[in-house]
Each structure stands twice: as C-alpha cells, then as structure tokens.
Design an enzyme around this catalytic site. Structure first.
Site, PDB file in Angstrom:
ATOM      1  N   HIS A  46       0.809  -1.223   0.000  1.00 48.72           N
ATOM      2  CA  HIS A  46       0.000   0.000   0.000  1.00 48.72           C
ATOM      3  C   HIS A  46       0.844   1.276   0.000  1.00 48.72           C
ATOM      4  CE1 HIS A  46      -3.765  -2.082   0.257  1.00 48.72           C
ATOM      5  NE2 HIS A  46      -3.414  -2.722   1.348  1.00 48.72           N
ATOM      6  N   ARG A  71       7.090  -5.490   3.132  1.00 53.19           N
ATOM      7  CA  ARG A  71       5.791  -6.109   2.838  1.00 53.19           C
ATOM      8  C   ARG A  71       5.654  -6.125   1.326  1.00 53.19           C
ATOM      9  NH1 ARG A  71      -0.188  -4.529   5.009  1.00 53.19           N
ATOM     10  NH2 ARG A  71       0.207  -2.531   3.991  1.00 53.19           N
ATOM     11  N   GLU A 147      -5.806 -11.641   7.836  1.00 51.08           N
ATOM     12  CA  GLU A 147      -6.667 -10.458   7.701  1.00 51.08           C
ATOM     13  C   GLU A 147      -7.826 -10.680   6.733  1.00 51.08           C
ATOM     14  OE1 GLU A 147      -4.237  -7.200   6.200  1.00 51.08           O
ATOM     15  OE2 GLU A 147      -3.278  -8.467   4.697  1.00 51.08           O
ATOM     16  N   THR A 172      -7.155  -3.278   9.823  1.00 53.61           N
ATOM     17  CA  THR A 172      -8.257  -2.708   9.036  1.00 53.61           C
ATOM     18  C   THR A 172      -8.854  -3.742   8.091  1.00 53.61           C
ATOM     19  OG1 THR A 172      -6.811  -1.766   7.322  1.00 53.61           O
ATOM     20  CG2 THR A 172      -7.303  -0.374   9.220  1.00 53.61           C
ATOM     21  N   ASP A 173      -8.005  -4.558   7.464  1.00 58.54           N
ATOM     22  CA  ASP A 173      -8.573  -5.639   6.650  1.00 58.54           C
ATOM     23  C   ASP A 173      -9.280  -6.656   7.531  1.00 58.54           C
ATOM     24  OD1 ASP A 173      -8.146  -5.125   3.862  1.00 58.54           O
ATOM     25  OD2 ASP A 173      -5.999  -5.367   4.201  1.00 58.54           O
TER      26      ASP A 173
HETATM   27  C1  3PY Z   1      -4.392  -3.646   7.557  1.00 60.07           C
HETATM   28  O1  3PY Z   1      -4.784  -2.888   8.454  1.00 60.07           O
HETATM   29  O2  3PY Z   1      -5.141  -4.403   6.924  1.00 60.07           O
HETATM   30  C2  3PY Z   1      -2.996  -3.669   7.197  1.00 60.07           C
HETATM   31  O3  3PY Z   1      -2.615  -4.450   6.362  1.00 60.07           O
HETATM   32  C3  3PY Z   1      -2.062  -2.712   7.858  1.00 60.07           C
HETATM   33  O4  3PY Z   1      -1.103  -2.246   6.993  1.00 60.07           O
HETATM   34 MG    MG Z   2      -4.134  -5.293   5.186  1.00 55.18          MG
END
Ligand code: 3PY
Ligand code: MG
Length: 264
Positions: A46, A71, A147, A172-173
């Site tokens: 990201h 990452r 996630e 967040t995911d």
């Molecule tokens: C998320 O919050 O999904 C992430 O991958 C953090 O970078």
């Molecule tokens: Mg993520």
C-alpha cells in the site's frame, strides 16, 4: 552472516517494536531508522513504493542496526525472492488465507531443500556477508498476514505451517473481514475477540504474534498482551499528525487550506 536481531529477540522470548515506510525515498527511511525502533518495514503493498525505490531504502536502513522488512504487494514468489536478494531480512506477506498459501510464502523464503528460493543474492551479500546462503534459511523471517475471512477461519492451519515465523494482523482488513468499518486501533468487541483468538493460536503453535497499530496506546496494549511484533507508527502518518497538531496549536492565524481529515 550478520544475524537477524529481530529473530534473535524472538528466540529470547522478547518483543520487537517497528515502524512503517510508505514514502518512496531513502531519506524518510534513514530518518525513521534513527528513531530507536527495532525493525522497519518498507510497504510495497500500500505504500507508493516500487522495487527501484526499495533497494536504496534498504541501503538507507542499513546505516543503522535496524532490521529491514519488506511487505510485498502479494504472495508472489518472484517479488519475495527479489526483495530478499536486495537485503530484506524478513518479508511480510499480505492476505494469507490457508495452508497452501502459507506454504507458498515459506517456500519462496527458503533455499532448497527446505524451499524453492532461487540462488542469486545481490546487495544482500554486502549487507549480510559472504556466507549468506549458508545461514539465510535460519535468519530470514517469513511473516504471514491474517486479515481475511478465510484466514480467520483457517487460522490454525496457517500458524502451524512449518517455516512460518510470525503471523501479523492487519487490523483494518481484519475489520472488513468481520463486517466492520476499517478502523486501525480498534476497540470493537468482535475485533478484540478475533485479535485475541489469533494471539492464542500463535501462542499454542509457538510462533510470534504481530500486529499493526497507529499509536503508542495500542502498541503498549498489544505488547502487554504478549504480541512480539508490534508496529508503532508510519512515516506518512507521523508527519501528518505532527504537523496537524502543531498547526492546531497556533492562535491568531487562520490557515488558507484546512487540514485533511482522517488518518490511515
Ligand atoms: C491492515 O490494516 O489491513 C494492514 O494491512 C495494515 O497495513
Ligand atoms: Mg491489510
């Protein structure tokens, strides 16, 4: 080979606190590397960062003892191998959802016979030393992200995959996977329960639990709970938060351009 200081901390049962890089330049990488963190992660998923940006950022981090992670954009062996060849000491692989995907990530990180990593180290020989290939399988960290809905459902089969060193939660995911808004530092009871379940699974299978945050408050909470790979703050967000707070402190002046709302 230069040892992986984060894996050394983990072997000793100790936590490692890190930072996140999303700005494609060596200067923020070098600045962040001088802030007292144990590890830094260059975010090719990201962050606004390509491979040509990643290489000088790894060089900038190696002006210090901070351990470099990357990452990768996706669970693709080609990019995992390229960032390792350039000097990443660990890869964080997003959205790993089952045993086969975890095995794919591990195999890309390990030279045969343990895995399928192709031989061709380049910059990493300068960083790690000439005996790199002999010790890389033990020193390189393979970190898979939990996630996704499938990843939550198949948690145990992922965290028990041989060669996985840590499972890292993207909050967040994870929230989206639970049908919640994508909030980073998250107090929703369903989110908290899932985070606890992932921590428990990692502990049962003897791997490190990791998680991303955007505050010392949540970093401290997760460290106290037993997470041993915790991300404290990102370059872009630290810059924005600091300047917004400083701007807000001024009196007798009205900015022409209002500050943007939102964080992550
Ligand atoms: C998320 O919050 O999904 C992430 O991958 C953090 O970078
Ligand atoms: Mg993520």
């Amino acid at each position: 080979m230069r040892i992986n200081r984060v894996k050394q901390l983990w072997r000793e049962g100790r936590p490692a606190v890190g930072g996140w890089l999303s700005i494609p330049h060596c200067l923020p990488a070098e600045v962040m590397a001088h802030t007292g963190l144990d590890w830094l992660c260059i975010d090719m998923q990201h962050g606004c960062i390509d491979y040509a940006d990643t290489v000088p950022m790894l060089t900038a981090i190696s002006t210090t003892g901070v351990t470099p992670f990357v990452r990768v954009p996706w669970n693709e062996p080609a990019m995992i191998m390229k960032v390792l060849d350039a000097g990443a000491y660990g890869v964080i692989v997003p959205m790993v959802s089952n045993r086969a995907e975890a095995e794919r990530a591990v195999a890309a990180c390990r030279y045969p016979p343990a895995g399928m990593r192709s031989n061709g180290p380049n910059r990493v020989l300068l960083y790690a030393g000439a005996d790199y290939q002999k010790h890389a399988n033990a020193q390189i960290a393979c970190v898979v992200m939990i996630e996704t809905p499938e990843g939550i459902a198949k948690l145990d089969e992922i965290v028990s995959t041989p060669g996985v060193d840590a499972a890292y939660i993207g909050p967040t995911d994870l929230a989206l996977a639970l049908g919640l808004p994508p909030v980073m530092d998250n107090d929703d009871p369903q989110h908290v329960a899932t985070v606890n379940r992932i921590l428990d699974a990692c502990n049962r299978h003897g791997i490190v639990a990791g998680i991303h945050t955007s505050s010392s408050k949540f970093t401290q909470r997760y460290l106290d709970q037993g997470f041993r790979m915790v991300m404290l703050g990102a370059d872009r967000i630290a810059m924005a938060n600091f300047m917004k707070a400083e701007v807000a402190r001024l009196t007798g002046w009205k900015p022409l351009a209002p500050a943007a709302a939102g964080g992550y």
